[in-house]
Scaffold this active site. Structure first.
Site, PDB file in Angstrom:
ATOM      1  N   TYR A   1       7.091   1.782   7.898  1.00 43.81           N
ATOM      2  CA  TYR A   1       7.840   0.700   8.556  1.00 43.81           C
ATOM      3  C   TYR A   1       9.109   0.275   7.812  1.00 43.81           C
ATOM      4  O   TYR A   1       9.891  -0.506   8.338  1.00 43.81           O
ATOM      5  CB  TYR A   1       6.930  -0.502   8.811  1.00 43.81           C
ATOM      6  CG  TYR A   1       6.058  -0.390  10.061  1.00 43.81           C
ATOM      7  CD1 TYR A   1       6.073   0.753  10.857  1.00 43.81           C
ATOM      8  CD2 TYR A   1       5.234  -1.437  10.457  1.00 43.81           C
ATOM      9  CE1 TYR A   1       5.290   0.860  11.999  1.00 43.81           C
ATOM     10  CE2 TYR A   1       4.448  -1.338  11.612  1.00 43.81           C
ATOM     11  CZ  TYR A   1       4.478  -0.196  12.372  1.00 43.81           C
ATOM     12  OH  TYR A   1       3.705  -0.107  13.507  1.00 43.81           O
TER      13      TYR A   1
ATOM     14  N   SER B   1       3.837  -2.823   5.568  1.00 43.09           N
ATOM     15  CA  SER B   1       5.196  -2.534   6.076  1.00 43.09           C
ATOM     16  C   SER B   1       6.111  -1.800   5.107  1.00 43.09           C
ATOM     17  O   SER B   1       7.250  -1.487   5.464  1.00 43.09           O
ATOM     18  CB  SER B   1       5.920  -3.805   6.556  1.00 43.09           C
ATOM     19  OG  SER B   1       5.429  -4.213   7.823  1.00 43.09           O
TER      20      SER B   1
ATOM     21  N   ILE C   1      -7.005   2.221  -1.456  1.00 41.96           N
ATOM     22  CA  ILE C   1      -7.688   0.998  -1.006  1.00 41.96           C
ATOM     23  C   ILE C   1      -9.018   1.313  -0.327  1.00 41.96           C
ATOM     24  O   ILE C   1      -9.908   0.465  -0.291  1.00 41.96           O
ATOM     25  CB  ILE C   1      -6.750   0.164  -0.094  1.00 41.96           C
ATOM     26  CG1 ILE C   1      -7.195  -1.303  -0.060  1.00 41.96           C
ATOM     27  CG2 ILE C   1      -6.669   0.745   1.313  1.00 41.96           C
ATOM     28  CD1 ILE C   1      -6.162  -2.253   0.550  1.00 41.96           C
TER      29      ILE C   1
ATOM     30  N   ASP D   1      -3.358   3.477   7.067  1.00 45.88           N
ATOM     31  CA  ASP D   1      -4.121   3.396   8.323  1.00 45.88           C
ATOM     32  C   ASP D   1      -4.936   4.683   8.528  1.00 45.88           C
ATOM     33  O   ASP D   1      -6.152   4.636   8.795  1.00 45.88           O
ATOM     34  CB  ASP D   1      -3.110   3.198   9.470  1.00 45.88           C
ATOM     35  CG  ASP D   1      -3.746   2.747  10.773  1.00 45.88           C
ATOM     36  OD1 ASP D   1      -4.953   2.483  10.793  1.00 45.88           O
ATOM     37  OD2 ASP D   1      -3.007   2.654  11.776  1.00 45.88           O
TER      38      ASP D   1
HETATM   39  N1  AR6 Z   1      -4.393   3.001  -0.316  1.00 48.33           N
HETATM   40  C1  AR6 Z   1      -3.526   1.990  -0.587  1.00 48.33           C
HETATM   41  N2  AR6 Z   1      -2.241   1.990  -0.215  1.00 48.33           N
HETATM   42  C2  AR6 Z   1      -1.794   3.072   0.466  1.00 48.33           C
HETATM   43  C3  AR6 Z   1      -2.615   4.179   0.797  1.00 48.33           C
HETATM   44  C4  AR6 Z   1      -3.982   4.111   0.366  1.00 48.33           C
HETATM   45  N3  AR6 Z   1      -4.839   5.080   0.637  1.00 48.33           N
HETATM   46  N4  AR6 Z   1      -1.870   5.087   1.472  1.00 48.33           N
HETATM   47  C5  AR6 Z   1      -0.621   4.582   1.557  1.00 48.33           C
HETATM   48  N5  AR6 Z   1      -0.564   3.373   0.944  1.00 48.33           N
HETATM   49  P1  AR6 Z   1       2.145   2.640   5.444  1.00 48.33           P
HETATM   50  P2  AR6 Z   1       3.426   0.538   7.076  1.00 48.33           P
HETATM   51  C6  AR6 Z   1       0.569   2.450   0.789  1.00 48.33           C
HETATM   52  O1  AR6 Z   1       3.160   3.639   5.823  1.00 48.33           O
HETATM   53  O2  AR6 Z   1       4.694   0.713   6.346  1.00 48.33           O
HETATM   54  C7  AR6 Z   1       0.878   3.929  10.025  1.00 48.33           C
HETATM   55  O3  AR6 Z   1       1.106   5.129  10.709  1.00 48.33           O
HETATM   56  C8  AR6 Z   1       1.975   3.009   0.838  1.00 48.33           C
HETATM   57  O4  AR6 Z   1       2.353   3.492  -0.445  1.00 48.33           O
HETATM   58  O5  AR6 Z   1       0.715   3.056   5.398  1.00 48.33           O
HETATM   59  O6  AR6 Z   1       2.904  -0.847   7.294  1.00 48.33           O
HETATM   60  C9  AR6 Z   1       0.396   2.815  10.955  1.00 48.33           C
HETATM   61  O7  AR6 Z   1      -0.417   3.312  11.999  1.00 48.33           O
HETATM   62  C10 AR6 Z   1       2.776   1.782   1.241  1.00 48.33           C
HETATM   63  O8  AR6 Z   1       3.142   1.037   0.081  1.00 48.33           O
HETATM   64  O9  AR6 Z   1       2.172   1.339   6.414  1.00 48.33           O
HETATM   65  C11 AR6 Z   1       1.674   2.251  11.466  1.00 48.33           C
HETATM   66  O10 AR6 Z   1       2.173   2.986  12.570  1.00 48.33           O
HETATM   67  C12 AR6 Z   1       1.799   0.931   2.036  1.00 48.33           C
HETATM   68  O11 AR6 Z   1       0.520   1.555   1.887  1.00 48.33           O
HETATM   69  C13 AR6 Z   1       2.622   2.378  10.304  1.00 48.33           C
HETATM   70  O12 AR6 Z   1       2.117   3.453   9.520  1.00 48.33           O
HETATM   71  C14 AR6 Z   1       2.119   0.821   3.515  1.00 48.33           C
HETATM   72  O13 AR6 Z   1       2.562   2.071   4.018  1.00 48.33           O
HETATM   73  C15 AR6 Z   1       2.616   1.136   9.452  1.00 48.33           C
HETATM   74  O14 AR6 Z   1       3.598   1.271   8.467  1.00 48.33           O
END
Ligand code: AR6
Length: 173
Positions: free
Chosen positions: A124, A120, A14, A37
């Site tokens: 999460y 999430s 993203i 993030d």
């Molecule tokens: N581009 C698009 N999607 C992505 C990318 C990327 N570069 N990297 C991962 N994803 P997560 P959460 C997807 O864990 O569950 C963080 O530490 C991944 O495959 O990023 O909301 C924050 O600081 C998944 O489908 O977020 C919070 O503490 C989606 O992004 C916590 O994680 C969300 O995964 C939030 O957890």
């Protein structure tokens, strides 16, 4: 235009998406973390963290907006999703509100295009199928009643979410 025609599915990172805003799956501190993030903070540069220090955090279901700094996107909308705790802690409603809060900011800033990750569904632990139902339903309902954002991009990063979104959005090929 029909809500469905204003929705697109993309696979990839993203941080590379050239939308008016990309949404971050943040935590309540808004001070960065892992997953999407971490990728957003790395790509935006240290100015983003500095800016976020002044944002005062956000509760689950809320969202705050910042500039995109070194990202192609003009803005980042930092949305806080729920931690999945089994399903009886209002997780579904909190996830819906995280999407809605982001859409409200997109309307306020009159953004043409907003890209969402699958909030999430990583660290999460929110079940992916249910999260996709909530994300798609909330976005479609919003688009049916609002002119902004004009387009919403769902950005999937992993195989499972790609499969789920393709099926639910009727994308083939
Ligand atoms: N581009 C698009 N999607 C992505 C990318 C990327 N570069 N990297 C991962 N994803 P997560 P959460 C997807 O864990 O569950 C963080 O530490 C991944 O495959 O990023 O909301 C924050 O600081 C998944 O489908 O977020 C919070 O503490 C989606 O992004 C916590 O994680 C969300 O995964 C939030 O957890």
């Amino acid at each position: 235009m029909k809500p469905e025609k204003r929705i697109e599915l993309l696979r990839g990172d993203i941080t590379r998406v050239d939308a008016d805003a990309i949404v971050n799956a943040a935590n309540p501190s808004l001070l960065g973390g892992g997953g999407v993030d971490g990728a957003i903070h790395r790509a935006a540069g240290p100015e983003l963290l500095e800016y976020c220090r002044g944002c005062g955090g956000a509760r689950p279901g809320e969202a705050k907006i910042s500039p995109g700094f070194r990202l192609p996107a003009r803005y980042v909308i930092h949305a806080v999703g729920p931690v999945w705790q089994g399903g009886n802690r209002d997780e579904a409603e909190t996830l819906r509100r995280a999407y809605l809060s982001s859409l409200q900011l997109a309307e306020k800033y009159q953004l043409e295009s907003v890209a969402f990750p699958n909030i999430s569904t990583g660290v999460y632990g929110f079940p992916k199928e249910l999260a996709a139902d909530i994300a798609i339903h909330t976005v479609k309902e919003w688009l049916a009643g609002h002119a902004y954002p004009k387009r919403v991009l769902f950005v999937v990063f992993d195989d499972e979410n790609e499969e789920i979104y393709r099926k639910k959005l009727g994308v083939t090929g």
